[in-house]
Design an enzyme around this catalytic site. Structure first.
Site, mmCIF file in Angstrom:
data_model
loop_
_atom_site.group_PDB
_atom_site.id
_atom_site.type_symbol
_atom_site.label_atom_id
_atom_site.label_comp_id
_atom_site.label_asym_id
_atom_site.label_seq_id
_atom_site.Cartn_x
_atom_site.Cartn_y
_atom_site.Cartn_z
ATOM 1 N N HIS A 1 104.955 67.061 75.949
ATOM 2 C CA HIS A 1 103.964 67.953 75.342
ATOM 3 C C HIS A 1 103.202 67.276 74.199
ATOM 4 C CE1 HIS A 1 106.389 68.424 71.705
ATOM 5 N NE2 HIS A 1 107.452 68.540 72.490
ATOM 6 N N GLU B 1 113.857 71.666 75.894
ATOM 7 C CA GLU B 1 114.387 70.565 75.102
ATOM 8 C C GLU B 1 115.893 70.750 74.886
ATOM 9 O OE1 GLU B 1 114.708 67.688 74.348
ATOM 10 O OE2 GLU B 1 113.275 67.164 72.774
#
Length: 209
Positions: free
Chosen positions: A6, A79
């Site tokens: 990202h 994550e």
């Protein structure tokens, strides 16, 4: 298969551990995603998969909107969970958890309250990859996720021993790695063709394919 990290967030800039905390992109991160998406669109992805955390999902959506593909989310692409370290800088974490951080850098990742290990995160990510690949054909798939889980997940998916994972460096914001499935009849396997890249793969002119 393109594994894409990202864009930048305010916590990235401040050096704060994000983990599963849902921190959005900042303006720089959105611009990074737009620039990278224009390049990745040239690979004509058939699918865009993403972590459901907003910084990854917004990055993925920028590409999805550009190429007209609906983004599919999977919580297994989140994550790593860094537990009580989330929101802290490296210096703050050492002040608050000196023994836990010492154990962590020496290879014991279980001493920070609520934390996930690289192996746990890598295995869940790899499981998600395998499951999604079972439903696809010979097509380009972009997976948008996070630096820690992308590195661990790629190593787990490719079958590297845990002791070798540290040999792979981290990914910059909006950089990507490319995994390609070999079509040799005598051995079919996945391999790395790009790592932490920000340009499109080029044909390799070499005797060593």
């Amino acid at each position: 298969m393109v594994l894409w990290r990202h864009g930048r967030t305010a916590w990235n800039l401040a050096g704060r551990v994000q983990g599963t905390s849902d921190i959005p992109l900042d303006d720089v991160g959105r611009q990074q995603a737009r620039v990278a998406a224009e390049q990745l669109a040239m690979m004509r992805p058939a699918r865009v998969l993403s972590s459901d955390l907003s910084r990854a999902l917004e990055t993925a959506q920028i590409l999805g909107d550009l190429i007209g593909v609906e983004v599919e989310t999977d919580v297994r692409f989140r994550e790593m969970h860094f537990g009580a370290r989330e929101g802290l800088t490296w210096h703050e974490a050492w002040q608050k958890f000196p023994e836990g951080l010492r154990a962590w850098v020496e290879g014991d990742e279980t001493q920070i309250p609520g934390s996930e290990t690289h192996q746990q995160a890598g295995e869940r990510f790899a499981e998600g990859l395998r499951e999604h690949l079972e439903t696809g054909d010979d097509e380009v798939v972009v997976v948008v996720a996070h630096g820690g889980v992308l590195r661990a997940g790629a190593c787990a998916f490719l079958g590297f021993h845990l002791a070798q994972w540290h040999l792979f460096g981290g990914l910059n914001n909006c950089s990507w790695s490319v995994l390609e499935e070999s079509r040799h009849e005598e051995w079919a396997r996945w391999r790395i063709t790009e790592w932490n890249a920000d340009s499109l793969p080029r044909p390799i002119l070499s005797d060593d394919d």
